[in-house]
Design a protein around this motif. Structure first.
Motif, PDB file in Angstrom:
ATOM      1  N   ALA A 235       4.270   1.082  12.170  1.00 51.61           N
ATOM      2  CA  ALA A 235       4.196   0.866  10.719  1.00 51.61           C
ATOM      3  C   ALA A 235       2.702   1.376  10.164  1.00 51.61           C
ATOM      4  N   LEU A 236       1.741   1.562  11.236  1.00 50.74           N
ATOM      5  CA  LEU A 236       0.579   2.301  10.642  1.00 50.74           C
ATOM      6  C   LEU A 236       0.670   3.752  10.059  1.00 50.74           C
ATOM      7  N   TYR A 237       1.871   4.399  10.898  1.00 53.64           N
ATOM      8  CA  TYR A 237       2.055   5.666  10.541  1.00 53.64           C
ATOM      9  C   TYR A 237       2.606   5.659   9.125  1.00 53.64           C
ATOM     10  N   ARG A 238       3.714   4.880   8.820  1.00 54.87           N
ATOM     11  CA  ARG A 238       4.245   4.602   7.408  1.00 54.87           C
ATOM     12  C   ARG A 238       3.079   4.035   6.264  1.00 54.87           C
ATOM     13  N   ALA A 239       2.085   3.589   6.748  1.00 57.05           N
ATOM     14  CA  ALA A 239       1.404   2.889   5.920  1.00 57.05           C
ATOM     15  C   ALA A 239       0.357   4.081   5.570  1.00 57.05           C
ATOM     16  N   LYS A 240       0.003   4.880   6.409  1.00 54.67           N
ATOM     17  CA  LYS A 240      -0.941   6.069   6.103  1.00 54.67           C
ATOM     18  C   LYS A 240      -0.011   7.214   5.247  1.00 54.67           C
ATOM     19  N   GLU A 241       0.984   6.867   5.010  1.00 52.03           N
ATOM     20  CA  GLU A 241       2.009   7.970   4.337  1.00 52.03           C
ATOM     21  C   GLU A 241       1.808   7.416   2.951  1.00 52.03           C
ATOM     22  N   GLN A 242       1.676   6.238   2.598  1.00 50.95           N
ATOM     23  CA  GLN A 242       1.354   5.820   1.380  1.00 50.95           C
ATOM     24  C   GLN A 242      -0.035   6.064   0.859  1.00 50.95           C
ATOM     25  N   GLY A 243      -0.675   6.684   1.680  1.00 53.49           N
ATOM     26  CA  GLY A 243      -2.131   7.204   1.304  1.00 53.49           C
ATOM     27  C   GLY A 243      -3.253   6.038   1.710  1.00 53.49           C
ATOM     28  N   ARG A 244      -4.437   5.957   1.052  1.00 50.77           N
ATOM     29  CA  ARG A 244      -5.468   5.373   1.500  1.00 50.77           C
ATOM     30  C   ARG A 244      -5.096   3.800   1.443  1.00 50.77           C
ATOM     31  N   ALA A 245      -5.650   3.050   2.218  1.00 47.67           N
ATOM     32  CA  ALA A 245      -5.508   1.720   2.266  1.00 47.67           C
ATOM     33  C   ALA A 245      -4.120   1.190   2.117  1.00 47.67           C
ATOM     34  N   GLY A 246      -3.360   1.764   2.714  1.00 47.76           N
ATOM     35  CA  GLY A 246      -1.743   1.480   2.575  1.00 47.76           C
ATOM     36  C   GLY A 246      -1.302   0.438   3.634  1.00 47.76           C
ATOM     37  N   THR A 247      -0.548  -0.554   3.416  1.00 49.37           N
ATOM     38  CA  THR A 247      -0.265  -1.497   4.570  1.00 49.37           C
ATOM     39  C   THR A 247       1.210  -1.390   4.466  1.00 49.37           C
ATOM     40  N   ALA A 248       1.893  -1.677   6.089  1.00 51.83           N
ATOM     41  CA  ALA A 248       3.459  -1.440   6.178  1.00 51.83           C
ATOM     42  C   ALA A 248       3.427  -2.648   7.373  1.00 51.83           C
ATOM     43  N   VAL A 249       4.769  -3.473   7.169  1.00 50.07           N
ATOM     44  CA  VAL A 249       4.999  -4.268   8.292  1.00 50.07           C
ATOM     45  C   VAL A 249       6.208  -3.355   9.051  1.00 50.07           C
ATOM     46  N   PHE A 250       6.436  -3.660  10.154  1.00 51.90           N
ATOM     47  CA  PHE A 250       7.348  -2.681  10.872  1.00 51.90           C
ATOM     48  C   PHE A 250       8.739  -3.398  10.264  1.00 51.90           C
ATOM     49  N   SER A 251       9.670  -2.548  10.052  1.00 48.31           N
ATOM     50  CA  SER A 251      11.145  -3.007  10.014  1.00 48.31           C
ATOM     51  C   SER A 251      12.187  -2.149  10.694  1.00 48.31           C
ATOM     52  N   GLN A 252      13.278  -2.735  10.801  1.00 49.46           N
ATOM     53  CA  GLN A 252      14.384  -2.022  11.756  1.00 49.46           C
ATOM     54  C   GLN A 252      14.529  -0.622  11.311  1.00 49.46           C
ATOM     55  N   GLU A 253      14.612  -0.339   9.922  1.00 49.45           N
ATOM     56  CA  GLU A 253      14.759   1.122   9.331  1.00 49.45           C
ATOM     57  C   GLU A 253      13.245   1.886   9.761  1.00 49.45           C
TER      58      GLU A 253
END
Ligand code: C2E
Ligand code: MG
Ligand code: MG
Length: 639
Positions: A356-374
């Protein structure tokens, strides 16, 4: 006084009887006084040495009723006239009975005092008293008796007294030693107890240190993993849910590099404080290492809550940090995953939060992501790609296609851009945009790139000298010392002049480590290789790079070309083309898909172009055919 009263034989004569009667009368007056004095003294002693209820059971108390009875008796008979026989009986009683009784008194008194001494043997000071003040005088009385049997008895009692005194002293010595050794043992025990307590405290302190991050004072990775395991166990047992959050700072490295580690440390401390405040009381927070932190949010059990918590965490990091009157702007990305009963594996949770952190980082600075099955599916695919990149038999399936770059002013072929392709039997067709960044991360990029450059150089030998090979060099490669030397060595091995090569670098490559990138690019340039800035206008790199680095060409990002239908975008494209012209650097337009785009670019004065309209990427043989002049422009030839 007793001795004076013992001669009751005076009662034999009339004068003797008168004397006895007189003695008795005198005694009748004095004895009550005597008992009163005894009573007063006993009471005085009694009050002086005893306290409270214990006084009631003191030995002296037992004497008091006896004295009172005797006092009463003597007071009652004070002025009474007594017949001589009665007087003799009273006096005999007063002096302790007849001779035989007196010796019994002496004998039993001695035995009693010996018994007392034995009973008090633990306290020799007290034990000696009955012997010295009762038994010894009694024994002396026996020794002084005119009866030889009594003398013998007196001597043997005296000897027993001496023996007991000796025993008392021996017993006392060993008793003292025993007590001393007991005290010593107790002291040893106490010392051992204290040492054990100190060792326990030391151990607890060591455990605390081992579990604490020395910089921020937060829990460290070790302690955090233990807590996470405990929390997962609780959820498995009792149900409920909790959220694991991993926070990674953006742009922390430049602070460390520019302002020094002390400043970096101060920033991390502040981050620790802010995260502690943001996490709230029902959470555990730790520094996992470097600029990575982790939290267990116990009160956060669904996706919406986790999103909110993640955003709140990122928000607290965004306020400026002031250290030594300097202002720092940091931010952090947050990856979260929810732990639920039946789905609580700690290792898995950490992987998910990282994903999820990896995906959050893809959003750029200060990104947040919650883990999903996808995300999980993508992560598994990524892991599989990583494995494949590490296996030579799989990564050697990566090949090249060549997309022509034309001079759009006269439609002449100027170069081929080598583009990687990976037809994987299991993963399907993989885009280089997907596997090149992974290859960079797993440090496989250099091996792959070297092999591809060798293959491309071999192909370029088949093309006329006027057609260059345009080769993409990744950020990781470019920022590695010796990258230029490797490239030049490969060209040398193939017998191809560095002038035939043009390397394409992206703005991000320059952002990572500008100094090393510049050294490599300068070395390549010095050898005659052209340096082209790829995807200009896609990233955030500043125009200052255009000034600081000398480029031989600038490739406009495909998105700039694709959006030219709108007037605003057309103006932007014109501005960028003019910028290149003012720098004296020719520009290359990518992703030309329509005639209108081509016409527009020509009209703007853009010199070079590539895109599906002109030619898709070609297989090596088709590229060689095009370069050899067998075909001029593949699509048109086909048409
Ligand atoms: P790039 O260097 O900007 O390459 C151009 C990309 O645009 C290529 O995508 C190409 O197939 C695509 N393209 C060409 N014409 C058109 C068009 O008209 N429309 C559209 N929409 N796309 C067009 P590709 O091959 O998927 O490569 C993607 C990126 O991967 C490349 O972008 C390059 O940065 C990187 N890459 C490709 N091959 C290599 C390689 O061998 N080494 C390194 N380091 N990077 C590579
Ligand atoms: Mg390129
Ligand atoms: Mg490009």
């Amino acid at each position: 006084m007793l001795a004076a009263l013992t001669d009751v034989g005076e009662a034999e004569t009339a004068g003797g009887r008168a004397l006895l009667a007189e003695r008795y009368r005198a005694l009748q007056r004095q004895i009550p006084l005597l008992y009163t004095i005894c009573l007063a003294n006993l009471l005085g002693l009694h009050l002086a040495v005893t306290k409270g209820f214990a006084s009631l059971v003191h030995p002296s108390t037992l004497l008091i009723p006896l004295i009172l009875i005797r006092l009463y008796h003597w007071t009652r008979t004070r002025n009474a006239d007594m017949p001589p026989e009665r007087i003799v009986r009273e006096l005999t009683l007063l002096r302790g009975g007849g001779e035989t009784e007196q010796y019994y008194v002496i004998l039993f008194g001695s035995l009693a005092s010996i018994g007392c001494a034995y009973g008090l043997s633990s306290f020799p000071g007290a034990a000696r008293l009955p012997l010295l003040f009762l038994a010894l005088p009694l024994a002396t009385m026996l020794i002084l008796s005119p009866i030889s049997g009594h003398v013998g008895l007196g001597i043997s009692i005296a000897l027993i007294i001496v023996l007991i005194l000796r025993l008392l002293s021996v017993h006392n010595e060993s008793f003292v030693k025993l007590v001393e050794s007991r005290v010593q043992v107790e002291a040893e025990r106490e010392r051992a107890r204290r040492a054990e307590k100190a060792a326990k405290a030391e151990k607890a302190k060591a455990r605390r240190i081992a579990d604490t991050d020395p910089l921020t004072g937060l829990a460290n990775r070790r302690a955090f993993l233990r807590s996470l395991g405990r929390q997962a166990g609780l959820i498995e047992r009792d149900g409920g849910a909790a959220t694991l959050a991993i926070v990674d700072l953006d742009g922390f490295k430049p602070i460390n590099d520019t302002f020094g580690h002390a400043m970096g440390d101060a920033v991390l401390e502040e981050v620790g404080r802010r995260l502690t405040a943001a996490g709230g009381p029902a959470s555990m927070i730790a520094r996992m290492g470097g600029d990575e932190f982790a939290l267990i949010l116990e009160s956060c059990g669904d996706e919406a809550e986790a999103q909110r918590a993640g955003r709140a965490i990122c928000r607290v990091l965004e306020d400026a940090v002031f250290i030594d009157s300097r202002e720092f702007h940091i931010s952090g990305c947050c990856g979260l995953t929810i732990l639920r009963a039946g789905d609580c594996n700690v290792t898995e949770a950490l992987i998910r939060a990282d994903t999820a952190l990896y995906r959050a980082k893809e959003q750029g600075r200060a990104g947040t992501a919650v883990f999903s099955q996808e995300m999980g599916r993508l992560q598994r695919r990524r892991t599989r790609i990583e494995q494949a990149l590490r296996r030579p038999e799989e990564r050697d399936l990566i090949s090249l296609v060549y997309q022509p770059i034309f001079d759009i002013s006269n439609n002449s072929l100027r170069a081929f851009e080598a583009l990687a392709r990976w037809e994987h039997p299991e993963l399907g067709t993989l885009s280089p945009a997907e596997f090149i960044p992974i290859a960079e991360q797993v440090s496989a990029i250099e091996t792959i790139s070297d092999r591809l450059l060798e293959a491309a150089a071999a192909e370029a030998l088949l093309w006329p000298d006027s057609v260059r090979l345009s080769f993409n060099v990744s950020a990781v490669q470019l920022c590695t010392a010796g990258c230029a030397a490797r490239i030049l060595a490969i060209l040398g091995n193939r017998g191809i002049h560095p002038r035939r090569l043009q390397v394409e670098v992206t703005e991000t490559a320059l952002l990572v480590d500008f100094a090393t990138a510049r050294t490599n690019l300068q070395a390549l340039r010095a050898a005659g290789t052209r340096i082209v800035l790829d995807d200009f206008g896609a990233g955030h790199a500043s125009i200052s790079y255009l000034r600081e680095m000398q480029f031989d060409g600038i490739k406009l990002d495909g998105a700039l070309v694709a959006s030219v239908q709108s007037t605003g975008s057309r103006r932007l494209l014109k501005g960028v083309v003019d910028l290149c012209a003012s720098l004296g650097v020719p520009c290359v337009a990518e992703h030309i898909e329509q005639e209108s785009e081509l016409d527009l670019l020509r009209g703007l004065g853009c010199r070079y172009g590539q895109g599906f309209l002109l030619s898709p990427p070609l297989a090596a043989a088709d590229a060689a055919a095009l370069a050899g002049g067998t075909v001029t422009r593949l699509r048109r030839a086909a048409a």
